[in-house]
Structures are given as structure tokens and as C-alpha cells.
Design a protein around this motif. Structure first.
Motif, PDB file in Angstrom:
ATOM      1  N   GLN A  63       0.810  -1.215   0.000  1.00  0.00           N
ATOM      2  CA  GLN A  63       0.000   0.000   0.000  1.00  0.00           C
ATOM      3  C   GLN A  63       0.845   1.268   0.000  1.00  0.00           C
ATOM      4  N   ARG A  64       2.084   1.173   0.468  1.00  0.00           N
ATOM      5  CA  ARG A  64       2.963   2.349   0.429  1.00  0.00           C
ATOM      6  C   ARG A  64       3.280   2.770  -1.008  1.00  0.00           C
ATOM      7  N   VAL A  65       3.148   1.832  -1.942  1.00  0.00           N
ATOM      8  CA  VAL A  65       3.363   2.165  -3.355  1.00  0.00           C
ATOM      9  C   VAL A  65       2.061   2.014  -4.137  1.00  0.00           C
ATOM     10  N   SER A  66       0.949   2.294  -3.479  1.00  0.00           N
ATOM     11  CA  SER A  66      -0.352   2.213  -4.134  1.00  0.00           C
ATOM     12  C   SER A  66      -0.460   3.246  -5.253  1.00  0.00           C
ATOM     13  N   MET A  67      -1.153   2.893  -6.323  1.00  0.00           N
ATOM     14  CA  MET A  67      -1.334   3.791  -7.462  1.00  0.00           C
ATOM     15  C   MET A  67      -2.048   5.089  -7.088  1.00  0.00           C
ATOM     16  N   ILE A  68      -2.807   5.087  -6.014  1.00  0.00           N
ATOM     17  CA  ILE A  68      -3.502   6.298  -5.612  1.00  0.00           C
ATOM     18  C   ILE A  68      -2.525   7.428  -5.296  1.00  0.00           C
ATOM     19  N   HIS A  69      -1.262   7.096  -5.059  1.00  0.00           N
ATOM     20  CA  HIS A  69      -0.235   8.102  -4.786  1.00  0.00           C
ATOM     21  C   HIS A  69       0.426   8.640  -6.055  1.00  0.00           C
ATOM     22  N   SER A  70      -0.005   8.174  -7.225  1.00  0.00           N
ATOM     23  CA  SER A  70       0.685   8.521  -8.472  1.00  0.00           C
ATOM     24  C   SER A  70      -0.272   9.108  -9.505  1.00  0.00           C
ATOM     25  N   PRO A  71      -0.102  10.381  -9.879  1.00  0.00           N
ATOM     26  CA  PRO A  71      -0.904  10.925 -10.975  1.00  0.00           C
ATOM     27  C   PRO A  71      -0.515  10.342 -12.328  1.00  0.00           C
ATOM     28  N   HIS A  72       0.566   9.555 -12.352  1.00  0.00           N
ATOM     29  CA  HIS A  72       1.066   8.959 -13.591  1.00  0.00           C
ATOM     30  C   HIS A  72       0.548   7.528 -13.776  1.00  0.00           C
ATOM     31  N   PHE A  73      -0.364   7.087 -12.908  1.00  0.00           N
ATOM     32  CA  PHE A  73      -0.933   5.739 -12.964  1.00  0.00           C
ATOM     33  C   PHE A  73       0.152   4.665 -12.824  1.00  0.00           C
ATOM     34  N   ARG A  74       1.049   4.870 -11.873  1.00  0.00           N
ATOM     35  CA  ARG A  74       2.082   3.884 -11.559  1.00  0.00           C
ATOM     36  C   ARG A  74       1.822   3.343 -10.155  1.00  0.00           C
ATOM     37  N   GLY A  75       2.139   2.082  -9.943  1.00  0.00           N
ATOM     38  CA  GLY A  75       2.052   1.545  -8.601  1.00  0.00           C
ATOM     39  C   GLY A  75       1.110   0.366  -8.479  1.00  0.00           C
ATOM     40  N   TYR A  76       0.782   0.060  -7.235  1.00  0.00           N
ATOM     41  CA  TYR A  76       0.085  -1.172  -6.867  1.00  0.00           C
ATOM     42  C   TYR A  76      -1.423  -0.953  -6.754  1.00  0.00           C
ATOM     43  N   ASN A  77      -2.167  -1.967  -7.175  1.00  0.00           N
ATOM     44  CA  ASN A  77      -3.611  -2.005  -6.967  1.00  0.00           C
ATOM     45  C   ASN A  77      -4.024  -3.355  -6.405  1.00  0.00           C
ATOM     46  N   ARG A  78      -4.866  -3.318  -5.386  1.00  0.00           N
ATOM     47  CA  ARG A  78      -5.476  -4.547  -4.892  1.00  0.00           C
ATOM     48  C   ARG A  78      -6.436  -5.120  -5.933  1.00  0.00           C
ATOM     49  N   ALA A  79      -6.748  -6.398  -5.770  1.00  0.00           N
ATOM     50  CA  ALA A  79      -7.779  -7.025  -6.601  1.00  0.00           C
ATOM     51  C   ALA A  79      -9.098  -6.302  -6.377  1.00  0.00           C
ATOM     52  N   GLY A  80      -9.826  -6.087  -7.472  1.00  0.00           N
ATOM     53  CA  GLY A  80     -11.139  -5.462  -7.393  1.00  0.00           C
ATOM     54  C   GLY A  80     -11.134  -3.960  -7.536  1.00  0.00           C
ATOM     55  N   VAL A  81      -9.950  -3.335  -7.677  1.00  0.00           N
ATOM     56  CA  VAL A  81      -9.882  -1.876  -7.797  1.00  0.00           C
ATOM     57  C   VAL A  81     -10.035  -1.432  -9.248  1.00  0.00           C
ATOM     58  N   GLU A  82      -9.460  -2.197 -10.184  1.00  0.00           N
ATOM     59  CA  GLU A  82      -9.531  -1.823 -11.599  1.00  0.00           C
ATOM     60  C   GLU A  82     -10.824  -2.347 -12.218  1.00  0.00           C
ATOM     61  N   TYR A  83     -11.312  -1.607 -13.216  1.00  0.00           N
ATOM     62  CA  TYR A  83     -12.548  -1.971 -13.911  1.00  0.00           C
ATOM     63  C   TYR A  83     -12.270  -2.269 -15.374  1.00  0.00           C
ATOM     64  N   THR A  84     -12.975  -3.259 -15.912  1.00  0.00           N
ATOM     65  CA  THR A  84     -13.044  -3.490 -17.350  1.00  0.00           C
ATOM     66  C   THR A  84     -14.510  -3.708 -17.699  1.00  0.00           C
ATOM     67  N   ARG A  85     -14.990  -2.906 -18.644  1.00  0.00           N
ATOM     68  CA  ARG A  85     -16.401  -2.969 -19.049  1.00  0.00           C
ATOM     69  C   ARG A  85     -17.350  -2.899 -17.856  1.00  0.00           C
ATOM     70  N   GLU A  86     -17.044  -1.963 -16.975  1.00  0.00           N
ATOM     71  CA  GLU A  86     -17.898  -1.660 -15.819  1.00  0.00           C
ATOM     72  C   GLU A  86     -17.913  -2.737 -14.738  1.00  0.00           C
ATOM     73  N   GLN A  87     -17.086  -3.755 -14.876  1.00  0.00           N
ATOM     74  CA  GLN A  87     -17.017  -4.816 -13.872  1.00  0.00           C
ATOM     75  C   GLN A  87     -15.623  -4.825 -13.245  1.00  0.00           C
ATOM     76  N   ARG A  88     -15.563  -5.189 -11.961  1.00  0.00           N
ATOM     77  CA  ARG A  88     -14.279  -5.211 -11.260  1.00  0.00           C
ATOM     78  C   ARG A  88     -13.433  -6.419 -11.683  1.00  0.00           C
ATOM     79  N   ASP A  89     -12.155  -6.150 -11.944  1.00  0.00           N
ATOM     80  CA  ASP A  89     -11.211  -7.221 -12.277  1.00  0.00           C
ATOM     81  C   ASP A  89     -10.648  -7.818 -10.991  1.00  0.00           C
ATOM     82  N   GLN A  90     -10.626  -9.134 -10.930  1.00  0.00           N
ATOM     83  CA  GLN A  90     -10.118  -9.826  -9.741  1.00  0.00           C
ATOM     84  C   GLN A  90      -8.636 -10.167  -9.946  1.00  0.00           C
TER      85      GLN A  90
END
Length: 338
Positions: free
Chosen positions: A68-95
Motif C-alpha cells: 500500500q505504500r506504493v499504491s497507485m492512488i499516490h501517483s498521478p502517472h498511474f504507476r504503482g500497486y492495486n489490490r484485486a477489485g480496484v480496476e474496472y473493465t467494461r464496468e465490472q471489477r477485475d479480480q
């Protein structure tokens, strides 16, 4: 009807011109008809393949607070870590949980009136508790960039274009993107969307898989083929940049990942070669016999293709990473086609 992906040998695509015509035609036809293939004899050191897989496992084994210290939420450049379920594809959460790394560059100082996509350039986030991650990934980026350019230039030759035809799009600041990915196992009654059906936006994607299946390719509408792991090979697919540039002669193919069963996991490492952010994709002039077979690029009305590389890439990031988009691009969201 296809039940597996073709296998192409990169070494054969670098024979003397008189000997490689057949293999260039095979490359062209595979990219047009399927858009996905296995690439063998690519020349990447097997030890580097092992190193990048080992360091990927080590990263995902870190405690959650370290990631979480390198979570993408800390980067305006879309770099870093995401937990499962944070990213979306076609309006559904990716696991899937993932760690995104781009080309290591300084952030640009935005001036009034600058396009929002300029904010995509910037430094990566690196976990302090795993210092060896950075040099391994850097070596991987460099090696994969060279393989990508060899293949991209083979594509140019296969289309009767100059070998360096795509170099102007690639430019001096290419979009070299690495994604470390872990798909956790899912119970039978849970969502099986490891990642939803989509196309990739760049030139070429290279995927290094472990031994767990899950990747599926839609070779014809409604017909999915399993891209089963093949030791030592990359799975390669065409991105939307090449589809747009060739008026749909080359094909960016829809693909997805099905989650592994409970108590198992799937690890993969993706390398995406994209164009320079300030580039605009031209329509390349193909020989008449090839131009006659071009089908025009396929554009989803809900996610239209844009020839402006920076905007096309930013559009995808905003759709997929809603938390980062809201934090850093709230003023831009209404003006980006989505």
C-alpha cells in the motif's frame, strides 16, 4: 475452427531477405487473421525470465501495508500497486492485483492549456523493502524493448513498408509499460473475471505466463481459445495502434482472463510497447493487394479509438482506475470521451 494459437519463430524473421519472405507472410497473415501468437526463439536470456518471475512473486508476497505504500492512488502517472477489485473493465471489477511500471522519467511541469495526458509522464513508485525489484524490472524493460522493436520492424517489412516505418511513432520517449499481475483463486460462486474482455491500446503486448492457464482469446465472435502456457515462449498480441495505422489490416483481438480456482493463483508479467504520447497515428499506405483486404479499425461506440496517442491512453486509464482519475483528473473527466 482454431483451437490453439499459432507459433512464430523470431529467428526466422531475421534471415536474409531472399529466405524470409515466407515467414514474413506468415507473420502478416497471423496478425490479420488471429492477432495473437506464441513467439519462440526471441533471444531473451532464460535467467532473466526466471529473475523477473521470481521478483514478481517476491513483490506480491510482501505484507499488504508494504504494497500500500506504493499504491497507485499516490501517483498521478498511474504507476504503482492495486489490490484485486480496484480496476474496472467494461464496468465490472477485475479480480487481479497488479503493479504498474512505466518508463522512468521526470514529471513534466504542466502549463495552462497543456493537454491532461502530459501528466502521464513521471517517475515510478518502488517498494523500499524490495530494492532488487527496480534493477530486475529495468533490465526486463530494456530487453523487451529490443525484442519489441525487432518484431515491430518485421511487421513493417511484412506490410511492404520501410523497416523503420513505425519509428516516428515510437519516437525518443516511447510508452514502455510493465505490469506485474497476480490473479488470486476464486470460489466457484464468485466472480470469475480475472480481467474482462478488452483490446490492448499500444503497438504490441508480450506476456510471460506461469504454468496456470486462464488467458482466453476471442478468435471469432463468441469463440474463445485458451492461450495455454508454453515454456520459454511469449504470448504476443497486436494492439489498437497497429489496427488504426493499417486501417484494420492488422487485428487487435479481444481477450480476457478467467480466474484460477480457489486455493490456486496465476502470475503473469506483461510488457506493452506503445507510441510516444504526443504522437498522432497516421494511416499508412499499404500495397493495393493488402489495402484491399483491410477491414477498417473496429471501434466500440462506448470506447472509441482515438488517433491522438496521449488522449487514447489517458482515456483508458481514466476508465480503468476510477480512484486515481477522481483524485488527479477530476477537471478532465467530463472532457474525455468515455
Amino acid at each position: 475452427m482454431a483451437t490453439t494459437l499459432p507459433v512464430l519463430d523470431l529467428a526466422l524473421l531475421e534471415l536474409p531477405d531472399a529466405e524470409q519472405a515466407h515467414y514474413l507472410a506468415e507473420l502478416r497473415e497471423t496478425a490479420r487473421d488471429v492477432g495473437f501468437f506464441y513467439l519462440v526463439n526471441h533471444g531473451i536470456n532464460p535467467q532473466l525470465l526466471q529473475n523477473v518471475q521470481s521478483i514478481t512473486r517476491a513483490f506480491f508476497a510482501l505484507p499488504d501495508d508494504e504494497k500500500q505504500r506504493v499504491s497507485m492512488i499516490h501517483s498521478p502517472h498511474f504507476r504503482g500497486y492495486n489490490r484485486a477489485g480496484v480496476e474496472y473493465t467494461r464496468e465490472q471489477r477485475d479480480q487481479r492485483e497488479q503493479f504498474d511500471i512505466g518508463a522512468e522519467r521526470e514529471a513534466l511541469a504542466l502549463q495552462p492549456g497543456d493537454p491532461a495526458w502530459k501528466q502521464l509522464q513521471g517517475p515510478n513508485l518502488w517498494p523500499e523493502s524490495l530494492p532488487q525489484l527496480r534493477p530486475v524490472i529495468h533490465a526486463w524493460q530494456q530487453a523487451m524493448t529490443q525484442v519489441s522493436l525487432r518484431l515491430l520492424r518485421a511487421f513493417a517489412r511484412s506490410l511492404s513498408l520501410p523497416p523503420d516505418a513505425f519509428d516516428a511513432l515510437y519516437g525518443t520517449h516511447p510508452n514502455e509499460h510493465v505490469k506485474l499481475i497476480r490473479y488470486p483463486g476464486q470460489a466457484a460462486d464468485a466472480s470469475q473475471q480475472g480481467v474482462g474482455a478488452h483490446k490492448d491500446s499500444g503497438f504490441l503486448t508480450f506476456l510471460l505466463q506461469d504454468d496456470q492457464p486462464g488467458l482466453q482469446v476471442e478468435v471469432t465472435p463468441g469463440h474463445w481459445v485458451d492461450a495455454l502456457p508454453k515454456p520459454g515462449a511469449f504470448v504476443v498480441n497486436i494492439g489498437e495502434l497497429l489496427e488504426i495505422a493499417t486501417n484494420g489490416y492488422l487485428r487487435a483481438t479481444v481477450h480476457r482472463v478467467i480466474s484460477p480456482p480457489a486455493s490456486q493463483e496465476r502470475l503473469s508479467i506483461a510488457f506493452f510497447l506503445g507510441a510516444q504520447l504526443d504522437a498522432e497515428v497516421p494511416l499508412y499506405s499499404l500495397p493495393p493487394e493488402l489495402a484491399a483486404e483491410a477491414r477498417g479499425p473496429t471501434s466500440d461506440p462506448s470506447n472509441p479509438l482515438l488517433r491522438e496517442v496521449g488522449w487514447n491512453y489517458l482515456k483508458g486509464r481514466l476508465r480503468s482506475h476510477r480512484d486515481v482519475a477522481q483524485r488527479y483528473y477530476a477537471d478532465t473527466l467530463h472532457s474525455v470521451k468515455s
